[in-house]
Design an enzyme around this catalytic site. Structure first.
Site, PDB file in Angstrom:
ATOM      1  N   GLU A   5      21.826   6.723 -18.735  1.00 30.54           N
ATOM      2  CA  GLU A   5      23.102   7.247 -19.223  1.00 30.54           C
ATOM      3  C   GLU A   5      23.552   6.409 -20.417  1.00 30.54           C
ATOM      4  O   GLU A   5      24.711   6.450 -20.808  1.00 30.54           O
ATOM      5  CB  GLU A   5      24.151   7.281 -18.117  1.00 30.54           C
ATOM      6  CG  GLU A   5      24.397   5.973 -17.432  1.00 30.54           C
ATOM      7  CD  GLU A   5      25.451   6.090 -16.345  1.00 30.54           C
ATOM      8  OE1 GLU A   5      26.590   6.441 -16.666  1.00 30.54           O
ATOM      9  OE2 GLU A   5      25.117   5.825 -15.167  1.00 30.54           O
ATOM     10  N   CYS A  30      24.494   7.553 -12.547  1.00 35.26           N
ATOM     11  CA  CYS A  30      23.551   6.669 -11.849  1.00 35.26           C
ATOM     12  C   CYS A  30      22.599   7.417 -10.922  1.00 35.26           C
ATOM     13  O   CYS A  30      21.737   6.806 -10.303  1.00 35.26           O
ATOM     14  CB  CYS A  30      24.315   5.637 -11.030  1.00 35.26           C
ATOM     15  SG  CYS A  30      25.388   4.623 -12.028  1.00 35.26           S
ATOM     16  N   HIS A  55      23.205   2.703  -3.663  1.00 32.97           N
ATOM     17  CA  HIS A  55      23.542   2.516  -5.072  1.00 32.97           C
ATOM     18  C   HIS A  55      24.509   1.330  -5.124  1.00 32.97           C
ATOM     19  O   HIS A  55      25.450   1.254  -4.330  1.00 32.97           O
ATOM     20  CB  HIS A  55      24.180   3.785  -5.644  1.00 32.97           C
ATOM     21  CG  HIS A  55      24.804   3.544  -6.986  1.00 32.97           C
ATOM     22  ND1 HIS A  55      24.087   3.007  -8.022  1.00 32.97           N
ATOM     23  CD2 HIS A  55      26.066   3.711  -7.451  1.00 32.97           C
ATOM     24  CE1 HIS A  55      24.876   2.868  -9.078  1.00 32.97           C
ATOM     25  NE2 HIS A  55      26.093   3.291  -8.744  1.00 32.97           N
TER      26      HIS A  55
END
Ligand code: HMG
Length: 390
Positions: free
Chosen positions: A79, A111, A233
């Site tokens: 990103e 993400c 994450h």
């Protein structure tokens, strides 16, 4: 047929800021960073490092080991894109001198895109027996100076070779996934720093986890006790712990500090000292788990929760393969992390404000310490990269 992660290699910048230094500059108690969000250092890329050099440096050990010969697909997840048209993975393909018979594309969904890449790569390998795919996640996490997100900044890349009969982790076929159109974190094209509704983002992260888990549970009949470790994450390590705690509470499963540490702590070690690596954060966590767990994890099932703001969440799982330790790059990762150079606050701010020039001029960038590749300058609107490989 088992398909999954056959090799994994991680790379981050050679420079970092200790969050105690940032705490002094921001007049904040350093415990807020060290204990409150669970972060100690943030990786800062020098001007001659970008997502291409980070990604190429992560993949380089796989190339050096002769592992990339059968790769016919590169999925580059980021990103922090450097061009609206050309995929950053094509620069990596060139720097690594890979075979021309190869598809290369860039993937974006905050993400989450690394996991999209992994699942697509598994589909490619299933359709093309004997062929391999390379998934590269590479990002630079940047927030405004002085903003609440600043202490969670970081950078890094993970290269994963996806193949049949994987030597590291066989990915299970079932997945729970969840999409909802929300504005918790985003970066308009005209900005180099992300905008974020911080507290809201932590709530959406958890909501998407609970929804993804619900599906995964219905598909597999598994419960939390079927997992030996979890990789979440990791925007900051406390987020992963909070999320797991919430999931346990929802399922009425006990989660003491000791139980939490036993399931998560090894996966958080690298992120605590690199910061958020966006698309690669969960895979930095997996690398950390495989590299640093003292116990042999062969045959153990790992739960994965991937989240990308905006948002997409996915819960899936995989089984660590017998003999996996022989195929890790643990020593290399330890050396890289131990030998980084600490920046003063002023050096950090100077690098932060340096920025990649956007005026179309001719630029040669100062040489900092990088991996085997560096972003050497810009000429005629074209990025120029240099290979330092002998
Ligand atoms: P904040 O609002 O400044 O922090 O930033 P806070 O006031 O909530 O404090 C954080 C914690 O530290 C709190 O603990 C405090 O109590 C504690 P909690 O209540 O949460 O348990 N604390 C202390 N502890 C010990 N000693 C002290 C002390 N002082 C305070 N002296 C915020 C927090 C998350 C908002 C900020 O870091 C931020 O905006 N981060 C960026 C957004 C983010 O990371 N969101 C995570 C979910 S979204 C996601 O993961 C996607 C993402 O990776 C992007 C993508 O997908 O591309 C971000």
């Amino acid at each position: 047929m088992k398909i999954g992660i056959d090799r994994i290699s991680f790379y981050t910048s050679n420079y970092f800021v200790d969050l105690k230094t940032l705490a002094v500059a921001r007049s904040v108690d350093s415990d807020k960073y060290y204990l409150g969000i669970g972060q100690e250092k943030m990786g800062i890329p020098p001007p001659d490092e970008d997502v291409v050099t980070l990604g190429a440096s992560a993949a380089w050990p796989l190339m050096r080991d002769g592992e990339l010969d059968d790769v016919e697909l590169i999925l580059f997840a980021t990103e922090s894109g450097i061009d609206q048209s050309k995929a950053a993975g094509i620069y990596v393909h060139g720097l690594l001198e890979m075979n021309a018979r190869c598809r290369v594309v860039e993937l974006k969904q905050a993400c989450y895109s690394g996991t999209a890449g992994l699942q697509m790569a598994i589909g490619f390998v299933a359709r093309n027996p004997g062929k391999k795919a390379l998934v590269i996640t590479s990002d630079v996490a940047r927030y405004e100076l002085g903003s609440p997100g600043e202490a969670t900044q970081g950078c890094g890349a993970v290269a994963m070779l996806v193949a049949e009969q994987p030597r590291l982790v066989a990915i299970d076929p079932e997945s729970g996934y969840y999409t909802e159109d929300v504005m918790d974190f985003w970066r308009p094209n005209y900005r180099s720093e992300a905008l974020v509704d911080g507290k809201y983002s932590t709530m959406v992260y958890i909501h998407a986890l609970l929804e993804s888990w619900k599906q995964y549970e219905a598909l597999t009949g598994r419960s939390l006790s079927d997992f030996d470790r979890f990789c979440y994450h990791i925007p900051f390590t406390k987020m992963a712990e909070k999320a797991h705690h919430k999931l346990c509470r929802k399922l009425k499963v006990e989660s003491s500090k000791e139980q939490m540490d036993a399931l998560l702590e090894e996966s958080l070690r690298y992120s605590r000292i690199t910061g958020n690596c966006y698309a690669g954060s969960m895979y930095v966590g997996l690398t950390s788990l495989l590299d640093t767990a003292e116990e042999d994890l062969s045959g153990r099932r790992i739960g994965f929760y991937s989240y990308g703001s905006g948002c997409v969440g996915e819960f899936f799982s995989g089984v660590i393969q017998p003999g996996y330790r022989e195929f890790l790059h643990a020593d290399q990762h330890r050396n890289l992390l131990e030998k980084r150079t600490e920046l003063t606050y002023q050096q950090y701010e100077d690098i932060f404000n340096y920025g990649v020039p956007t005026d179309g001029g001719e630029y040669v960038f100062p040489q900092y310490k990088t991996g085997p590749f560096r972003f050497s300058g810009i000429s005629q609107h074209k990025r120029e990269y240099e290979s330092l490989v002998e």
